[in-house]
Design a protein around this motif. Structure first.
Motif, PDB file in Angstrom:
ATOM      1  N   VAL A 164      57.537  52.610  65.166  1.00  0.00           N
ATOM      2  CA  VAL A 164      58.372  52.306  64.001  1.00  0.00           C
ATOM      3  C   VAL A 164      57.519  52.367  62.732  1.00  0.00           C
ATOM      4  N   GLU A 165      56.352  51.764  62.765  1.00  0.00           N
ATOM      5  CA  GLU A 165      55.453  51.819  61.610  1.00  0.00           C
ATOM      6  C   GLU A 165      55.106  53.273  61.282  1.00  0.00           C
ATOM      7  N   TRP A 166      54.745  54.023  62.303  1.00  0.00           N
ATOM      8  CA  TRP A 166      54.371  55.421  62.098  1.00  0.00           C
ATOM      9  C   TRP A 166      55.547  56.214  61.544  1.00  0.00           C
ATOM     10  N   GLY A 167      56.726  55.987  62.094  1.00  0.00           N
ATOM     11  CA  GLY A 167      57.917  56.695  61.641  1.00  0.00           C
ATOM     12  C   GLY A 167      58.263  56.384  60.193  1.00  0.00           C
ATOM     13  N   LEU A 168      58.146  55.119  59.822  1.00  0.00           N
ATOM     14  CA  LEU A 168      58.431  54.731  58.439  1.00  0.00           C
ATOM     15  C   LEU A 168      57.425  55.358  57.474  1.00  0.00           C
ATOM     16  N   HIS A 169      56.154  55.359  57.847  1.00  0.00           N
ATOM     17  CA  HIS A 169      55.140  55.967  56.986  1.00  0.00           C
ATOM     18  C   HIS A 169      55.341  57.480  56.873  1.00  0.00           C
ATOM     19  N   CYS A 170      55.581  58.134  57.987  1.00  0.00           N
ATOM     20  CA  CYS A 170      55.780  59.591  57.953  1.00  0.00           C
ATOM     21  C   CYS A 170      57.023  59.962  57.151  1.00  0.00           C
ATOM     22  N   THR A 171      58.091  59.217  57.336  1.00  0.00           N
ATOM     23  CA  THR A 171      59.316  59.479  56.596  1.00  0.00           C
ATOM     24  C   THR A 171      59.084  59.285  55.103  1.00  0.00           C
TER      25      THR A 171
END
Length: 168
Positions: free
Chosen positions: A7-14
Motif C-alpha cells: 500500500v505504501e509503495w502503491g501510494l508513492h508510485c501513484t
C-alpha cells in the motif's frame, strides 16, 4: 490494523506518476530504483494497481506506467483496495457464541457490540481515505518535501521519464 507494505509503495508510485506530463510513463525498473525497492515485488503491486484501474501499462520500448485517470479522481482508498482488497480489516467470528457460557445461536439477535464498534471505526477510516485524492497528496509535497529533494527528484525523473507513443 496493519496495511501491507505494498500500500505504501502503491501510494508513492501513484503520486510520482501523477507528477508526470500527460502521456508520459515510467517503467517498473525506474519506479523501483526511484523508491529503492525490489523491482520484482513492486511489479506485483503495479499489476494490482492496473487491475484496479488506478494505473495503466503502456507496452513497447517507450512504455511503462501512467495514471489511468486523473489524480483528482483517484482516492487513497482506491489504492488501498487495489493492493490489499476491499475486505474489512476486522472479521467478527462470533466467539461470544462459543465456550462454556454460550447459549443457542438464535438468542444472539443483536450484533456483537465489538463488531459494531469496529465496523463504525472502519467506516470512518475508509471515509477519510475516500475523501483524500492522489492530487491532494501531490499538492502537499511543496510544503512537506525539502526543495533540495524536489530538485533532485525533478532531475532524476526527467532522465527516466518516457514519452509514450500517441497510439497508446
Amino acid at each position: 490494523m496493519k496495511l501491507s507494505e505494498g500500500v505504501e509503495w502503491g501510494l508513492h508510485c501513484t503520486s510520482v506518476l501523477a507528477s508526470l506530463p500527460t502521456k508520459a510513463t515510467l517503467p517498473t525498473k525506474a519506479l523501483a530504483e526511484y523508491h529503492g525497492v525490489s523491482e520484482t515485488y513492486l511489479s506485483k503491486h503495479l499489476q494490482a494497481l492496473t487491475r484496479g484501474g488506478i494505473i495503466e501499462s503502456v507496452p513497447g520500448p517507450r512504455g511503462g506506467y501512467r495514471l489511468a485517470r486523473p489524480a483528482t479522481e483517484i482516492t487513497l482508498l482506491d489504492v488501498v483496495e487495489a493492493i490489499d482488497g476491499p475486505e474489512p480489516a476486522f472479521r467478527c467470528t462470533e466467539i461470544r457464541q462459543q465456550g462454556p457460557c454460550a447459549i443457542e445461536s438464535s438468542a444472539y439477535h443483536l450484533p456483537c457490540t465489538i463488531h459494531v464498534a469496529m465496523a463504525r471505526a472502519e467506516k470512518l477510516w475508509r471515509n477519510e481515505l475516500r475523501a483524500q485524492t492522489i492530487a491532494d497528496i501531490v499538492a502537499q509535497l511543496d510544503d512537506r518535501v525539502p526543495q533540495r529533494v524536489q530538485h533532485l527528484a525533478e532531475k532524476w525523473l526527467s532522465e527516466h521519464v518516457r514519452t509514450a507513443s500517441e497510439k497508446a
